[in-house]
Design a protein around this motif. Structure first.
Motif, PDB file in Angstrom:
ATOM      1  N   SER A  23      16.096  45.179  39.651  1.00  0.00           N
ATOM      2  CA  SER A  23      15.370  46.421  39.395  1.00  0.00           C
ATOM      3  C   SER A  23      15.830  47.547  40.318  1.00  0.00           C
ATOM      4  O   SER A  23      15.631  48.719  40.013  1.00  0.00           O
ATOM      5  N   ASP A  24      16.488  47.182  41.439  1.00  0.00           N
ATOM      6  CA  ASP A  24      17.029  48.191  42.359  1.00  0.00           C
ATOM      7  C   ASP A  24      18.475  48.545  42.031  1.00  0.00           C
ATOM      8  O   ASP A  24      19.154  49.191  42.804  1.00  0.00           O
ATOM      9  N   GLY A  75      23.884  49.883  52.497  1.00  0.00           N
ATOM     10  CA  GLY A  75      22.649  50.533  52.061  1.00  0.00           C
ATOM     11  C   GLY A  75      22.350  50.407  50.588  1.00  0.00           C
ATOM     12  O   GLY A  75      21.258  50.737  50.147  1.00  0.00           O
ATOM     13  N   ASN A  76      23.322  49.947  49.792  1.00  0.00           N
ATOM     14  CA  ASN A  76      23.126  49.828  48.344  1.00  0.00           C
ATOM     15  C   ASN A  76      23.241  48.404  47.825  1.00  0.00           C
ATOM     16  O   ASN A  76      23.017  48.167  46.651  1.00  0.00           O
ATOM     17  N   GLY A  77      23.640  47.462  48.658  1.00  0.00           N
ATOM     18  CA  GLY A  77      23.705  46.062  48.250  1.00  0.00           C
ATOM     19  C   GLY A  77      24.919  45.716  47.405  1.00  0.00           C
ATOM     20  O   GLY A  77      25.881  46.461  47.299  1.00  0.00           O
ATOM     21  N   ARG A  78      24.840  44.545  46.779  1.00  0.00           N
ATOM     22  CA  ARG A  78      25.937  44.019  45.973  1.00  0.00           C
ATOM     23  C   ARG A  78      26.096  44.851  44.710  1.00  0.00           C
ATOM     24  O   ARG A  78      25.159  45.077  43.971  1.00  0.00           O
ATOM     25  N   ARG A  79      27.305  45.299  44.452  1.00  0.00           N
ATOM     26  CA  ARG A  79      27.602  46.113  43.275  1.00  0.00           C
ATOM     27  C   ARG A  79      28.492  45.402  42.270  1.00  0.00           C
ATOM     28  O   ARG A  79      28.458  45.709  41.082  1.00  0.00           O
ATOM     29  N   GLU A  93      29.374  43.650  37.088  1.00  0.00           N
ATOM     30  CA  GLU A  93      28.926  44.781  37.897  1.00  0.00           C
ATOM     31  C   GLU A  93      27.711  45.420  37.252  1.00  0.00           C
ATOM     32  O   GLU A  93      27.397  45.145  36.093  1.00  0.00           O
ATOM     33  N   VAL A  94      27.040  46.249  38.034  1.00  0.00           N
ATOM     34  CA  VAL A  94      25.889  46.983  37.531  1.00  0.00           C
ATOM     35  C   VAL A  94      26.279  48.457  37.438  1.00  0.00           C
ATOM     36  O   VAL A  94      26.738  49.043  38.405  1.00  0.00           O
ATOM     37  N   LEU A  95      26.126  49.003  36.241  1.00  0.00           N
ATOM     38  CA  LEU A  95      26.382  50.427  36.014  1.00  0.00           C
ATOM     39  C   LEU A  95      25.128  51.019  35.372  1.00  0.00           C
ATOM     40  O   LEU A  95      24.669  50.523  34.346  1.00  0.00           O
ATOM     41  N   ALA A  96      24.583  52.040  36.005  1.00  0.00           N
ATOM     42  CA  ALA A  96      23.365  52.700  35.508  1.00  0.00           C
ATOM     43  C   ALA A  96      22.236  51.681  35.262  1.00  0.00           C
ATOM     44  O   ALA A  96      21.493  51.783  34.311  1.00  0.00           O
ATOM     45  N   GLY A  97      22.163  50.668  36.120  1.00  0.00           N
ATOM     46  CA  GLY A  97      21.098  49.674  36.040  1.00  0.00           C
ATOM     47  C   GLY A  97      21.310  48.565  35.046  1.00  0.00           C
ATOM     48  O   GLY A  97      20.453  47.703  34.878  1.00  0.00           O
ATOM     49  N   GLU A  98      22.461  48.540  34.359  1.00  0.00           N
ATOM     50  CA  GLU A  98      22.732  47.520  33.344  1.00  0.00           C
ATOM     51  C   GLU A  98      23.883  46.633  33.763  1.00  0.00           C
ATOM     52  O   GLU A  98      24.875  47.087  34.344  1.00  0.00           O
ATOM     53  N   LEU A  99      23.767  45.342  33.447  1.00  0.00           N
ATOM     54  CA  LEU A  99      24.822  44.376  33.723  1.00  0.00           C
ATOM     55  C   LEU A  99      25.999  44.669  32.802  1.00  0.00           C
ATOM     56  O   LEU A  99      25.833  44.831  31.595  1.00  0.00           O
TER      57      LEU A  99
END
Length: 104
Positions: A23-24, A75-79, A93-99
């Protein structure tokens, strides 16, 4: 959304690793048990199914994961996490909150 929202990598012993967007908006990679599909109300239905040829992991079914490379931002965690198989890589990866999954 057209792609998966959760992915489970299941090994020969039946142990599962969950890959999903938190969610983050960080990428989550953790032990997890596949859940059942469910009704998501106005957002439709979540279906749980075996991988099909549309997912980049399909080309590597039955192969051993040889390496895992994680990319994090302070500060942003795993991307991003790249999984390396004998026949190629899969990037999660997560882009705009989506896998998002892609062949590497």
């Amino acid at each position: 959304m057209s792609g998966p929202i959760d992915v489970w990598l299941i090994d020969a012993e039946g142990d599962a690793t969950l890959v999903t967007a938190g969610s983050d908006w960080c990428l989550i990679v953790a032990d997890g048990v596949p859940h059942e599909g469910h009704d998501a109300g106005e957002w439709g239905r979540v279906e749980v199914a075996r991988a099909d040829e549309k997912t980049p992991f399909a080309a590597h079914l039955g192969e051993t994961v040889l390496a895992v490379h994680e990319v994090s931002e302070p500060g942003n965690g795993r991307r991003r996490v790249d999984f390396t198989f004998e026949s190629g890589d899969v990037r999660c990866e997560v882009l705009a909150g989506e896998l998002r999954l892609s062949a590497g």
